[in-house]
Design a protein around this motif. Structure first.
Motif, mmCIF file in Angstrom:
data_model
loop_
_atom_site.group_PDB
_atom_site.id
_atom_site.type_symbol
_atom_site.label_atom_id
_atom_site.label_comp_id
_atom_site.label_asym_id
_atom_site.label_seq_id
_atom_site.Cartn_x
_atom_site.Cartn_y
_atom_site.Cartn_z
ATOM 1 N N ASP A 53 -6.976 -4.101 1.704
ATOM 2 C CA ASP A 53 -8.012 -3.531 0.819
ATOM 3 C C ASP A 53 -7.752 -2.049 0.521
ATOM 4 O O ASP A 53 -7.957 -1.597 -0.609
ATOM 5 C CB ASP A 53 -9.404 -3.620 1.482
ATOM 6 C CG ASP A 53 -9.979 -5.036 1.462
ATOM 7 O OD1 ASP A 53 -9.440 -5.901 0.742
ATOM 8 O OD2 ASP A 53 -10.980 -5.261 2.170
ATOM 9 N N HIS A 54 -7.361 -1.313 1.546
ATOM 10 C CA HIS A 54 -7.102 0.117 1.325
ATOM 11 C C HIS A 54 -5.871 0.319 0.436
ATOM 12 O O HIS A 54 -5.839 1.252 -0.369
ATOM 13 C CB HIS A 54 -6.922 0.847 2.658
ATOM 14 C CG HIS A 54 -8.214 1.072 3.375
ATOM 15 N ND1 HIS A 54 -9.177 1.945 2.933
ATOM 16 C CD2 HIS A 54 -8.732 0.509 4.497
ATOM 17 C CE1 HIS A 54 -10.214 1.937 3.754
ATOM 18 N NE2 HIS A 54 -9.969 1.057 4.710
ATOM 19 N N GLY A 55 -4.882 -0.550 0.568
ATOM 20 C CA GLY A 55 -3.731 -0.495 -0.352
ATOM 21 C C GLY A 55 -4.196 -0.703 -1.787
ATOM 22 O O GLY A 55 -3.771 0.010 -2.714
ATOM 23 N N VAL A 56 -5.104 -1.659 -1.979
ATOM 24 C CA VAL A 56 -5.659 -1.916 -3.316
ATOM 25 C C VAL A 56 -6.446 -0.699 -3.825
ATOM 26 O O VAL A 56 -6.351 -0.351 -5.007
ATOM 27 C CB VAL A 56 -6.555 -3.179 -3.301
ATOM 28 C CG1 VAL A 56 -7.418 -3.270 -4.549
ATOM 29 C CG2 VAL A 56 -5.679 -4.424 -3.173
ATOM 30 N N SER A 57 -7.189 -0.047 -2.935
ATOM 31 C CA SER A 57 -7.924 1.164 -3.358
ATOM 32 C C SER A 57 -6.970 2.205 -3.941
ATOM 33 O O SER A 57 -7.270 2.821 -4.965
ATOM 34 C CB SER A 57 -8.653 1.810 -2.178
ATOM 35 O OG SER A 57 -9.666 0.973 -1.722
ATOM 36 N N VAL A 58 -5.845 2.410 -3.266
ATOM 37 C CA VAL A 58 -4.879 3.388 -3.770
ATOM 38 C C VAL A 58 -4.320 2.922 -5.115
ATOM 39 O O VAL A 58 -4.229 3.701 -6.075
ATOM 40 C CB VAL A 58 -3.728 3.626 -2.762
ATOM 41 C CG1 VAL A 58 -2.719 4.616 -3.331
ATOM 42 C CG2 VAL A 58 -4.268 4.135 -1.426
#
Lengths: 217, 217
Positions: free
Chosen positions: A195-200
């Protein structure tokens, strides 16, 4: 002034790329320690996370200096503020890799995962490492197809994560309660990392196009 | 100019206080729905989280406007950048309250918690609601004793969270695997909610004193 600013922005970009490499490596090594019940390697991953925290802090201080000294506006300003958000996501990815390594240590000398779950987690770890590497590539190239690919890889993680819960609820799940807890937590850490990869990825896409949802070309 | 800036800063502060109230209320109502297996109330909490996201976004846009139009430096700049970090933490607290409500819906008409765990979770929820309310008070008054109190309340949550894992590992734990998973996740959400409250408290303390660790007077 403009030239100085572009050089500063370039440096911030490089710091973000560097962070993405470190958190990709952290997940790779954390998952290796997790698979092999290698407590020494787990300890190294846990110790290495301090470097991610240090670099995030350095990047943030650098961004604040740029805001103070250059007073950027419009898209330049958004890029700097966006870099603060991205560094926070990357730092959190480092934490989640560390949590995987901490589970390794907690269960040592046993392995955390029952044999039946290793295939699913191998896939989740592989997808996460690919996401983190693609985040670095996206930051370096601004090829927005990569943002769409990252979102697609993360959907695969979400499906695997849901599959873990289905496996736990199935009749043939015969693991003890602490194992059920560890599998639940490990799966959650994997899911949040993606999810955090997607946020970036969404943030880069937004900064380049003004849209949150990447479109495949 | 200075006067305009102070008014803007005041508005940002009020927006943060407003967010802290909303996420305190979200946890209170989410936990009520969770305790009573009240799926309608759970649905309301889930729907209300969109407002938190909207207000966070509005606050962030406001902060970016201030950076662009006023070009603040030194402590004013740090306050604005800090408000971006704090709004992110508060938004995440809203998400975690929503996750608690989602567990309620997932298990309806059953309750998520076995009877033996309700006391522990009642305490965790109560501590979290107190943390969120104290965050609002801290933002309003800058009374740094509140920051230290928030950190202390969160330590109590961490102990309760560890107690949940001990209960799951104990010989008399006789719950099925999906219940074990839900209890694990709910406990993790509670623990993370408190952590984000602490992040805001430390940030306020840092902005006022330059130190991360609040000292009781």
């Amino acid at each position: 002034m403009r030239k100085v600013f572009q050089a500063e922005l370039q440096t911030i970009g490089e710091e973000l790329i560097n962070l993405s490499k470190l958190v990709a490596e952290a997940m790779e090594r954390a998952y290796e320690s997790f698979s092999n019940a290698d407590t020494e390697q787990a300890q190294e991953v846990i110790a290495a996370d301090a470097r991610v925290d240090f670099l995030q802090n350095k990047l943030d201080e650098h961004a604040i200096d740029i805001l103070a000294l250059q007073g950027p506006v419009a898209s330049d300003l958004r890029m700097i503020v966006g870099s603060l958000r991205m560094s926070a996501s990357l730092e959190r990815m480092g934490d989640l890799a560390r949590h995987i390594a901490q589970l390794t240590r907690l269960r040592f000398p046993d392995k955390v995962l029952p044999e039946s779950m290793t295939g699913t987690f191998d896939q989740m770890a592989d997808l996460n490492i690919r996401i983190a590497n693609k985040v670095g590539e996206l930051l370096a190239t601004r090829d927005l197809n990569l943002a769409a690919e990252i979102i697609d890889l993360n959907k695969q993680i979400d499906e695997l994560h849901a599959g873990v819960f289905r496996a736990i609820a199935a009749d043939d799940w015969n693991q003890d309660a602490p194992t059920t807890t560890d599998v639940t937590l490990a799966s959650r850490y994997m899911e949040r990392y993606g999810d955090h990869g997607v946020s970036v990825a969404r943030k880069v896409n937004y900064l380049v196009t003004g849209e949150w949802e990447p479109q495949l070309e």
